[in-house]
Design an enzyme around this catalytic site. Structure first.
Site, short mmCIF file in Angstrom:
data_model
loop_
_atom_site.label_atom_id
_atom_site.label_comp_id
_atom_site.label_asym_id
_atom_site.label_seq_id
_atom_site.Cartn_x
_atom_site.Cartn_y
_atom_site.Cartn_z
N ARG A 184 53.05 47.74 44.99
CA ARG A 184 52.14 48.88 44.78
C ARG A 184 52.62 49.77 43.66
O ARG A 184 52.52 51.00 43.71
CB ARG A 184 51.97 49.69 46.07
N SER A 218 44.24 52.33 52.46
CA SER A 218 45.52 52.48 53.15
C SER A 218 46.24 53.72 52.62
O SER A 218 46.53 53.80 51.43
CB SER A 218 46.38 51.24 52.93
N GLU A 270 50.56 56.36 49.76
CA GLU A 270 50.16 55.42 48.72
C GLU A 270 49.27 56.05 47.65
O GLU A 270 49.51 55.85 46.47
CB GLU A 270 49.46 54.21 49.34
#
Length: 385
Positions: A192, A270, A368
């Protein structure tokens, strides 16, 4: 500097260029409501927004921006708004890349190379490639956002990360006003993560190159329930083996069952990263929590399912109004007062959830989505809860 590039320009104006046969007119708007331009639907008003439909417009705008000797607002690049948390007042010039187009650049018996412009909807791209018989992106179906933002987060799902398929990006380096061709290695991808995420507001991606295969028997369907659902689709079509289209449809079904549609219930996907912990800590936790969900990493660490941690902490469907975890997927934070809730509301709920998880498991959760400060800079201090 032209009036269009100044900070006190009229409600809508344009910047023109002499580039022949190419529209190099960037539309600039003042005091724009961005509450509908971020999937979390947070209240946000930006001082200026520049819509870019081709690369020439960016060249032209930046030339005018650099020439301005007056006090300038900072630049902030905003794509589809699916992975950002915007402030109530954004004192910046927002650049929105909206370039469109999908181009086949090379083809062999085994693979195809395509180039996709930044403004293409990501899910629509996945569906298009599978329908064309170009495979490799099907596991990334139904991820919200635009293609230009995909490399920033190195999006991933169901065993596939973007870096597995990406060949290069074409991006504009804002500080030096230069175009660059960056290979996958140049992008410095991580989990990520990428060079673009680590240096925010430095790069504006305009196009992305992919290499996709053409073998319908080559699928990745071993993650979660994908194999079972994909096989069911195959059998319904009278086939013994699942194909990429079956995998894509299976993932669409699974995501729709587990994840809320941002258009119906605002969210940014998410919210917490799956934390990575030492094998020793995971083994110790297993003695108390035998059902803890973890995945072995190549470096012998363990990636723990953040959603499981949140649920076991008793926070599935919980939070602090108006921000709650989703009742079907604890990893997703949802906004129950769209266009009214603010970034601060998200921060309060985030800290509550993270503190509860840490108290129970001694595991730190990291957010995130990107936290955007009022001046367009990124709030790294708010990254770890």
């Amino acid at each position: 500097m032209t009036q269009a590039s100044r900070l006190d320009h009229s409600t809508q104006s344009t910047i023109s260029s002499d580039v022949s046969n190419v529209s190099a007119t960037a539309v600039v708007n003042d005091s724009i409501d961005l509450s509908h331009d971020n999937t979390m639907a947070l209240a946000c008003v930006a001082d200026s927004v520049v819509t870019l439909e081709n690369e020439a417009q960016l060249d032209d705008f930046m030339a005018a921006y650099i020439e301005d000797t007056a006090d300038k607002l900072p630049l902030f690049v905003l794509s589809g708004g699916s992975n950002v948390l915007l402030p109530a007042a954004l004192k910046a010039i927002v650049l929105q890349p909206k370039m469109r187009g999908i181009h086949l650049t090379n083809q062999t018996d085994n693979y195809v190379d395509i180039e996709v412009m930044a403004g293409e909807n990501w899910h629509d791209l996945v569906v298009h490639t599978v329908n064309q018989g170009w495979y490799g992106l099907e596991n990334l179906a139904l991820i919200p956002g635009l293609t230009g933002a995909a490399p920033i987060q190195n999006i991933g799902a169901y065993g596939v990360q973007l870096e597995d398929r990406l060949q290069y990006v074409r991006a504009y380096h804002l500080p030096t006003q230069t175009w660059h061709h960056l290979s996958a290695a140049d992008c410095q991808f991580g989990y990520r993560d990428s060079i673009f995420k680590r240096t925010p507001n430095t790069w504006l991606i305009s196009r992305v190159g992919f290499r996709l295969h053409t073998d319908p028997a080559n699928i990745l369907a071993s993650y979660g329930d994908v194999q079972t659902v994909a096989q069911r689709y195959a059998e319904q079509q009278g086939r013994e083996q699942a194909m990429p289209h079956d995998v894509m449809q299976a993932i669409i079904d699974i995501r729709q069952q587990k994840l809320p549609d941002p258009k119906q219930l605002p969210n940014c996907g998410s919210f917490f990263q799956n934390p990575i912990i030492a094998q020793e800590q995971f083994t110790a936790l297993q003695t108390t929590y035998p059902a803890i969900v973890g995945y072995a990493m190549p470096d012998a660490t363990i990636k723990v399912a953040a959603g499981w941690l949140i649920e076991q902490a008793g926070l599935k469907g919980g939070g602090i109004a108006p921000i709650f975890t989703h009742k079907q997927q604890a990893l997703v934070l949802t906004n129950h007062t769209p266009q009214q809730a603010t970034q601060e509301d998200v921060a309060i709920a985030q800290k509550h959830i993270a503190a509860t998880v840490y108290e129970k498991f001694a595991i730190q959760l990291s957010r995130e989505p990107v936290w955007v400060n009022a001046d367009g800079s990124i709030g790294y201090a708010e990254h770890v809860a």
